[in-house]
Design a protein around this motif. Structure first.
Motif: not given
Ligand code: ASP
Ligand code: MG
Length: 425
Positions: A117-120, A162-164, A190-191, A202-204
């Motif tokens: 949910h953080y990412d959304q 997220g790992v690219i 960041f997204i 992708l992390g703060r």
């Protein structure tokens, strides 16, 4: 094809309508070149969205609505100002659509876990800011295409980190950033997006990393991070008054500094650049003509003054095996597996015969779960509210000045680096 330059503008450089106008004057100077512009969320929007998420998770809908309204007013008023008060501009309608999408989430129960949910939720910071900047640049005649980063950076489903997937992302980036059709592209830092199109982050502070990975995948000539400071400094001037600008920093030094917690750039930024020897310029958006700092490859060591990095909110954990067994390989691997499982960031480690000490960031949620898990096999003791000071290229005088009269819990010293875990001041 002409070389590609990647620019990254962080939250401070888009914090208001005025700041966005300033960004535009910088972009205008380079507007005949091939540019990829990576933009972060405006000002402290990411923190504000984190609060919104917290309120949702806690079921506090009054606080949620209040915070959301603040965020909405802030974005809409900056946008209206930028399009000269025209509330009917398409930009305003587009922002409203984004706010509707954001709000729709809150009518459901947050049942898929905090990280998901953080990412959304938090990704909306970048979705909003890029919409505003892109429209504004077009509005004043700097034609650009807005690319949705979720369509060109493919990540796995490690939400919040997220790992690219570089192979897929490389293909997608070539397709999306088509420099035969335009020369200025704007995208969110960041997204990223998963295979099925879900949003990840992708992390703060991850927009620097976005800029670096795009530069790598597009074989850019260079990356410029525009900041509110003159360049890479030898210390945070808010904490240490005698900070100086470093003109040149090698990739190796930069990665060490970022790892120690220096706020200059996100730790993951250097690798994609180093792999293709792409230089990174850190420049001031207040004084765009000033030389700034260069981070690049160097064959010979570059002499640097003492560089200070202070990491706050540290916890020092000491683990002792319950069965009194030595802290050797199998025990160490068990400890690291636990830390990795809970994604606890390790900053410094030390061990004796039957104890293992580790200094980590105080990420409350992750840490409490990790500590619980550790208690099965270990007696766990810890101190919180500590600081970790790293001094690269130290001198005895600098150590004496900064550490002399402090209570030190743990220290380590190599030829180039001294590190101290201390009570906060
Ligand atoms: N907006 C995100 C953050 O504040 C990413 C970034 O600024 O780099 O962490
Ligand atoms: Mg930011």
């Amino acid at each position: 094809m002409n070389p590609i330059h990647v620019f990254k503008f962080g939250g401070a450089s888009v914090k208001s309508a005025d700041a966005i106008r300033n960004l535009a004057t910088i972009v205008k100077r380079y507007s005949t070149k091939n540019l990829v512009i990576v933009v972060s969320a405006m000002a402290k929007t990411t923190n504000a969205l984190e609060e919104v998420l917290m309120h949702w998770m806690n079921g506090d809908f009054t606080a949620l609505e209040k915070k959301l309204n603040e965020i909405e007013q802030f974005h809409i008023s900056a946008a209206v100002e930028l399009v000269d008060g025209n509330k009917n501009h398409v930009l305003i309608a587009e922002l409203q659509t984004l706010f509707t999408q954001l709000k729709n989430q809150f009518s459901q129960v947050p049942s898929k876990g905090y990280d998901y949910h953080y990412d959304q939720v938090v990704s909306f910071g970048e979705l909003l800011s890029t919409r505003i900047v892109s429209h504004y640049l077009n509005y004043i005649g700097i034609a650009n295409s807005l690319i949705d980063a979720r369509r060109c950076l493919r990540s796995d489903t490690s939400y919040r980190e997220g790992v690219i997937d570089e192979t897929t992302s490389s293909y997608l980036c070539q397709r999306e950033f088509d420099f035969t059709s335009a020369n200025i592209f704007l995208t969110q830092g960041f997204i990223a997006g998963t295979e099925v199109g879900t949003t990840t982050t992708l992390g703060r502070e991850g927009s620097d990393y976005t800029a670096a990975i795009l530069a790598n995948l597009l074989d850019a000539q260079d990356v410029t991070i525009w900041k509110d400071v003159a360049g890479v400094l030898s210390a945070d001037p808010k904490i240490f008054s005698n900070a100086v600008k470093l003109d040149f920093v090698s990739y190796q030094e930069a990665i060490e500094l970022a790892y120690c917690g220096a706020q200059i750039i996100h730790p993951k930024t250097i690798k994609p650049l180093q792999n293709k020897k792409i230089p990174l310029y850190v420049k001031s958006f207040v004084e765009p003509d000033a030389p700034g700092s260069t981070i690049a490859h160097s064959d010979t060591p570059v002499k640097l003054p003492p560089v200070l990095v202070l990491k706050r909110n540290q916890v020092l954990i000491t683990l002792t095996p319950r069965d009194f067994s030595f802290v050797i390989e199998d025990c160490l691997s068990k400890i690291f597996a636990l830390l990795y499982k809970h994604r606890v960031k390790v900053n410094m480690v030390h061990n004796s015969a039957i104890s293992f000490t580790v200094c980590v960031d105080d990420d409350k949620l992750r840490l409490s779960q990790a500590l619980e898990d550790m208690k099965t096999d270990f007696v766990v003791r810890y101190n919180s509210h500590l600081e970790l000071l790293t001094i690269r290229h130290y001198t005895p005088e600098v150590i004496e000045n900064l550490v002399g009269n402090r209570v030190v819990y743990l220290q380590q010293r190599t030829r180039s680096t001294s590190r101290f875990v201390m009570d906060r001041q």
